[in-house]
Design a protein around this motif. Structure first.
Motif, PDB file in Angstrom:
ATOM      1  N   VAL A 157      -3.392  45.662  53.152  1.00  0.00           N
ATOM      2  CA  VAL A 157      -4.091  46.605  52.219  1.00  0.00           C
ATOM      3  C   VAL A 157      -3.392  47.623  51.542  1.00  0.00           C
ATOM      4  N   ALA A 158      -3.506  47.704  50.176  1.00  0.00           N
ATOM      5  CA  ALA A 158      -3.165  48.762  49.428  1.00  0.00           C
ATOM      6  C   ALA A 158      -3.956  50.118  49.436  1.00  0.00           C
ATOM      7  N   PHE A 159      -3.526  51.201  49.726  1.00  0.00           N
ATOM      8  CA  PHE A 159      -4.235  52.600  49.808  1.00  0.00           C
ATOM      9  C   PHE A 159      -4.134  53.434  48.894  1.00  0.00           C
ATOM     10  N   THR A 160      -5.295  54.271  48.590  1.00  0.00           N
ATOM     11  CA  THR A 160      -5.303  55.336  47.701  1.00  0.00           C
ATOM     12  C   THR A 160      -5.761  56.651  48.264  1.00  0.00           C
ATOM     13  N   TRP A 161      -4.979  57.610  48.405  1.00  0.00           N
ATOM     14  CA  TRP A 161      -5.372  58.842  49.103  1.00  0.00           C
ATOM     15  C   TRP A 161      -6.006  59.732  48.169  1.00  0.00           C
ATOM     16  N   VAL A 162      -7.308  60.110  48.473  1.00  0.00           N
ATOM     17  CA  VAL A 162      -8.012  60.853  47.526  1.00  0.00           C
ATOM     18  C   VAL A 162      -8.108  62.366  48.098  1.00  0.00           C
ATOM     19  N   MET A 163      -7.968  63.256  47.155  1.00  0.00           N
ATOM     20  CA  MET A 163      -7.768  64.544  47.410  1.00  0.00           C
ATOM     21  C   MET A 163      -8.558  65.401  46.133  1.00  0.00           C
ATOM     22  N   GLY A 164      -9.125  66.788  46.404  1.00  0.00           N
ATOM     23  CA  GLY A 164      -9.386  67.424  45.365  1.00  0.00           C
ATOM     24  C   GLY A 164      -8.257  68.093  44.517  1.00  0.00           C
ATOM     25  N   GLN A 165      -8.548  68.614  43.333  1.00  0.00           N
ATOM     26  CA  GLN A 165      -7.647  69.110  42.528  1.00  0.00           C
ATOM     27  C   GLN A 165      -7.039  70.365  43.017  1.00  0.00           C
ATOM     28  N   ASP A 166      -7.753  71.096  43.821  1.00  0.00           N
ATOM     29  CA  ASP A 166      -7.059  72.312  44.444  1.00  0.00           C
ATOM     30  C   ASP A 166      -6.254  72.026  45.432  1.00  0.00           C
ATOM     31  N   ALA A 167      -6.547  70.946  46.299  1.00  0.00           N
ATOM     32  CA  ALA A 167      -5.534  70.498  47.108  1.00  0.00           C
ATOM     33  C   ALA A 167      -4.315  69.876  46.772  1.00  0.00           C
ATOM     34  N   TRP A 168      -4.285  69.072  45.438  1.00  0.00           N
ATOM     35  CA  TRP A 168      -3.322  68.582  44.494  1.00  0.00           C
ATOM     36  C   TRP A 168      -2.532  69.650  44.019  1.00  0.00           C
ATOM     37  N   GLN A 169      -3.005  71.101  44.008  1.00  0.00           N
ATOM     38  CA  GLN A 169      -2.222  72.133  43.358  1.00  0.00           C
ATOM     39  C   GLN A 169      -1.060  72.449  44.396  1.00  0.00           C
ATOM     40  N   GLY A 170      -1.309  72.327  45.925  1.00  0.00           N
ATOM     41  CA  GLY A 170      -0.444  72.656  46.826  1.00  0.00           C
ATOM     42  C   GLY A 170       0.414  71.235  47.486  1.00  0.00           C
ATOM     43  N   PHE A 171       0.407  70.057  46.709  1.00  0.00           N
ATOM     44  CA  PHE A 171       0.799  68.887  47.342  1.00  0.00           C
ATOM     45  C   PHE A 171       2.231  68.924  47.518  1.00  0.00           C
ATOM     46  N   GLU A 172       3.150  69.687  46.801  1.00  0.00           N
ATOM     47  CA  GLU A 172       4.709  69.742  47.153  1.00  0.00           C
ATOM     48  C   GLU A 172       4.595  70.369  48.370  1.00  0.00           C
ATOM     49  N   HIS A 173       3.953  71.090  48.810  1.00  0.00           N
ATOM     50  CA  HIS A 173       4.170  71.712  50.301  1.00  0.00           C
ATOM     51  C   HIS A 173       3.502  70.934  51.261  1.00  0.00           C
ATOM     52  N   TRP A 174       3.206  69.862  51.153  1.00  0.00           N
ATOM     53  CA  TRP A 174       2.635  68.919  52.306  1.00  0.00           C
ATOM     54  C   TRP A 174       3.814  68.233  52.837  1.00  0.00           C
ATOM     55  N   TYR A 175       3.625  67.527  53.891  1.00  0.00           N
ATOM     56  CA  TYR A 175       4.736  66.976  54.808  1.00  0.00           C
ATOM     57  C   TYR A 175       4.930  65.751  54.316  1.00  0.00           C
ATOM     58  N   MET A 176       6.369  65.637  53.698  1.00  0.00           N
ATOM     59  CA  MET A 176       6.939  64.378  53.226  1.00  0.00           C
ATOM     60  C   MET A 176       6.079  63.813  51.788  1.00  0.00           C
ATOM     61  N   PRO A 177       5.857  64.617  50.980  1.00  0.00           N
ATOM     62  CA  PRO A 177       4.864  64.269  49.859  1.00  0.00           C
ATOM     63  C   PRO A 177       5.434  62.853  49.352  1.00  0.00           C
ATOM     64  N   GLN A 178       6.732  63.034  48.935  1.00  0.00           N
ATOM     65  CA  GLN A 178       7.414  61.730  48.386  1.00  0.00           C
ATOM     66  C   GLN A 178       7.053  60.570  49.256  1.00  0.00           C
ATOM     67  N   ALA A 179       7.293  60.629  50.271  1.00  0.00           N
ATOM     68  CA  ALA A 179       6.829  59.471  51.160  1.00  0.00           C
ATOM     69  C   ALA A 179       5.523  58.975  51.322  1.00  0.00           C
ATOM     70  N   LEU A 180       4.628  59.893  50.924  1.00  0.00           N
ATOM     71  CA  LEU A 180       3.227  59.459  50.741  1.00  0.00           C
ATOM     72  C   LEU A 180       3.071  58.694  49.525  1.00  0.00           C
ATOM     73  N   LEU A 181       3.670  59.201  48.626  1.00  0.00           N
ATOM     74  CA  LEU A 181       3.632  58.540  47.202  1.00  0.00           C
ATOM     75  C   LEU A 181       4.115  57.189  47.107  1.00  0.00           C
ATOM     76  N   GLU A 182       5.257  57.077  48.017  1.00  0.00           N
ATOM     77  CA  GLU A 182       5.969  55.704  48.127  1.00  0.00           C
ATOM     78  C   GLU A 182       5.026  54.546  48.703  1.00  0.00           C
ATOM     79  N   GLN A 183       4.316  55.123  49.455  1.00  0.00           N
ATOM     80  CA  GLN A 183       3.215  54.190  50.323  1.00  0.00           C
ATOM     81  C   GLN A 183       1.897  54.000  49.843  1.00  0.00           C
ATOM     82  N   ALA A 184       1.440  55.007  48.863  1.00  0.00           N
ATOM     83  CA  ALA A 184      -0.034  55.115  48.408  1.00  0.00           C
ATOM     84  C   ALA A 184      -0.147  55.521  47.224  1.00  0.00           C
ATOM     85  N   ASN A 185      -1.130  55.166  46.372  1.00  0.00           N
ATOM     86  CA  ASN A 185      -1.490  55.967  45.225  1.00  0.00           C
ATOM     87  C   ASN A 185      -2.258  57.147  45.421  1.00  0.00           C
TER      88      ASN A 185
END
Length: 219
Positions: free
Chosen positions: A109-137
């Motif tokens: 399975v390939a995964f896509t993580w879904v979020m609102g645009q308000d959450a996206w604005q703070g995405f850089e402060h999430w835990y390991m954001p680049q690792a999430l991008l390497e594993q999912a859309n």
């Protein structure tokens, strides 16, 4: 959910969407997004309640109760189901950890993580954001009046409007902004309405309202 067999050719043949949140309680806005994700072509949509949300207040209902409400809400929805993957983990509910676990459980399975645009604005402060991008859309659902991005996002990531075909064609690393019709409802509004004793018919499924009443939640 049971562990799937390994895919011998290494290709991820299915596309699932992941929608996380407290779901305290689940409401019709959540379900409409899930239904629209299915219409976009995702074979399955997982609704993932946080155990310990790192970026918002703790939920009022406990994990078992929120999972039960999700199960009631999804009972008649094809391809849409709750997942307890974060509820069974004692640590903070980090999306990157969740996706890594799911990739191990479902190698086809390939995964896509879904979020609102308000959450996206703070995405850089999430835990390991680049690792999430390497594993999912990432699928960012636009919100009226929310358009700005941070300097980090401008420098590191390309965010653009795209259709579901691009997300379904790639296994990870794509970030797409998508417009969906929005319902003006939030879980906090619904909790306040329930506490006031307002009529909340059609704001959440009847089965969820019945569970809330039986368990005397949000009073």
């Amino acid at each position: 959910m049971a562990k799937s067999a390994s895919n011998p050719d290494g290709q991820r043949q299915q596309r699932w969407a992941l929608l996380g949140g407290t779901f305290d309680p689940v409401h019709i806005g959540h379900l409409r997004i899930a239904i629209q994700l299915r219409a976009m072509g995702f074979e399955r949509v997982l609704l993932i309640p946080n155990r310990i949300p790192p970026h918002r207040p703790q939920p009022q209902a406990d994990g078992e109760q929120r999972l039960a409400m999700l199960q009631a809400a999804c009972a008649t929805l094809d391809g849409i189901e709750p997942s307890s993957i974060e509820l069974v983990r004692d640590d903070l509910s980090y999306s990157a950890v969740t996706v890594a676990t799911l990739r191990d459980l479902y190698p086809q399975v390939a995964f896509t993580w879904v979020m609102g645009q308000d959450a996206w604005q703070g995405f850089e402060h999430w835990y390991m954001p680049q690792a999430l991008l390497e594993q999912a859309n990432l699928l960012v659902i636009s919100r009226p009046g929310v358009r700005s991005v941070s300097h980090w996002q401008e420098q590191q990531l390309e965010t653009r409007e795209c259709g579901s075909a691009e997300l379904l064609a790639h296994e990870a690393g794509r970030i797409c902004l998508h417009h969906m019709p929005e319902l003006d409802i939030s879980a906090s509004d619904l909790r306040r309405a329930l506490k006031r004793g307002d009529n909340v018919t059609f704001l959440t499924p009847d089965a969820v309202l019945e569970y809330i009443s039986q368990n005397q939640l949000y009073r």
